[in-house]
Design a protein around this motif. Structure first.
Motif, PDB file in Angstrom:
ATOM      1  N   SER A  30      14.088  27.525   4.714  1.00 27.65           N
ATOM      2  CA  SER A  30      13.631  26.171   4.362  1.00 27.65           C
ATOM      3  C   SER A  30      14.689  25.422   3.555  1.00 27.65           C
ATOM      4  O   SER A  30      14.836  24.206   3.685  1.00 27.65           O
ATOM      5  N   ALA A  53       8.970  23.066   1.271  1.00 24.08           N
ATOM      6  CA  ALA A  53       8.866  23.748  -0.014  1.00 24.08           C
ATOM      7  C   ALA A  53       9.704  25.024   0.026  1.00 24.08           C
ATOM      8  O   ALA A  53       9.781  25.694   1.056  1.00 24.08           O
ATOM      9  N   THR A  67       6.842  29.485   3.078  1.00 23.65           N
ATOM     10  CA  THR A  67       6.459  28.712   4.262  1.00 23.65           C
ATOM     11  C   THR A  67       5.342  29.464   4.978  1.00 23.65           C
ATOM     12  O   THR A  67       5.482  30.644   5.269  1.00 23.65           O
ATOM     13  N   ASP A 123      11.032  25.463  11.465  1.00 23.81           N
ATOM     14  CA  ASP A 123      11.095  26.334  10.290  1.00 23.81           C
ATOM     15  C   ASP A 123       9.910  27.284  10.394  1.00 23.81           C
ATOM     16  O   ASP A 123       8.776  26.846  10.589  1.00 23.81           O
TER      17      ASP A 123
HETATM   18 MG    MG Z   1      10.452  28.788   3.998  1.00 22.30          MG
END
Ligand code: MG
Ligand code: GTP
Length: 287
Positions: free
Chosen positions: A215, A228, A243, A259
């Motif tokens: 991320s 985040a 995530t 992601d």
């Molecule tokens: Mg992540």
């Protein structure tokens, strides 16, 4: 160029084609030419009647299993019902697919990313580093379809005294299966090379264990904090599964990134036992 083409659709443009940007149970956030921004869509139940059975019977390399549920990155056909709801009626054939054996063994496979042009297998050079795990990812990627695999060794800024031969060793092990790219989201190492894959209309997929910096790299490419991120646990070098939802993110370059939540087990059918024998975590026991 229409919205769906910007989101990677390379065939003739027709009404009622969408791309899933995130999935939330039976609901999906989807982009399409018929609306501004992402809209909420639902699976048309009768169209996915055989879904459970198909899910169970599909092998990890399944790309064109028509009755599979949509996942992030899928192109779908949809229509509006009498109440004006967007209903997904069909998942369109996937040009690439990356999946693993489901660690809970409830199903035979679990799809991690679809319709990507480049698969980034990400690994950071801390105590959790494992060449064997990189090779397992690449083994699964061998039949992923029309896409290329790249191994990104992240957090290179942490290796202050050189990489101690780590990259050479990894390159030897990986051979011709993938390019091995040193990357750091902090000091910028390798970002130009990653950006080279992030061409307009192309889709990158980031996979790897929790905490390797997937991320953070998305945010670095985006130039803003879209995703985040969270510090890893100091004692184990592992992440905290920050995530939790697979998300397709549009970058300023016009490329997209899927992601994905961090994963630990990455076995083919039959490898589960091997991982247990090696003492690797399998989280939940198979019945
Ligand atoms: Mg992540
Ligand atoms: N030193 C250094 N730390 C990094 C780098 N990239 C990410 N990190 C840190 O690593 C931690 C985990 O990063 P994330 O981006 O949340 O990792 P992730 O792979 O998305 O993790 P999950 O969402 O749990 O799968 C954060 O504290 C980041 O700041 C890097 O290039 N160098």
């Amino acid at each position: 160029m229409t919205c769906i083409e910007r989101f990677g659709w390379r065939q003739a443009v027709e009404p009622g084609i969408g791309r899933i940007v995130s999935a939330h149970g039976d609901y999906y956030r989807m982009v399409c030419n018929e609306a501004e921004g992402a809209i909420l869509a639902r699976k048309k139940k009768s169209a996915f009647r055989y879904n459970k059975l198909a899910d169970r019977n599909c092998s990890p390399d399944t790309r064109n299993c028509e009755s599979l549920s949509p996942v992030t990155g899928d192109f779908v056909r949809f229509r509006h019902n009498a109440h004006g709801e967007s209903q997904i009626t069909e998942v369109l054939p996937r040009f690439s697919h990356f999946g693993r054996r489901d660690p809970t063994a409830r199903r035979q496979s679990q799809t991690l990313a679809v319709n990507f042009d480049t698969l980034f297998v990400m690994m950071s050079p801390n105590e959790d580093f494992s060449t064997a795990r990189v090779l397992r990812f690449l083994d699964l990627a061998a039949d992923m379809g029309e896409a290329e695999a790249v191994v990104a060794v992240t957090k290179m800024d942490l290796l202050r005294d050189g990489d101690g031969g780590l990259l050479d060793e990894l390159r030897r092990a990986v051979g011709g299966a993938a390019r091995v790219l040193p990357v750091s989201s902090f000091d910028g190492t390798g970002l130009e090379e990653v950006a080279g894959y992030a061409q307009p209309g192309r889709t990158l997929a980031f996979v790897g264990s929790s905490g390797v910096g997937k991320s953070t790299l998305v945010n670095r490419l985006a130039g803003e904090e879209l995703q985040a991120t969270c510090e890893i646990q100091e004692w184990s070098g592992r992440g905290r599964h920050t995530t939790t939802v697979r998300e397709l993110v549009m970058l300023p370059s016009g490329a997209m990134v899927i992601d994905t939540p961090g994963i630990r087990e990455i076995g083919r059918v039959g490898e589960f036992e091997l991982m247990q024998a090696k003492g690797e975590s399998t989280h939940r026991r198979r019945k």
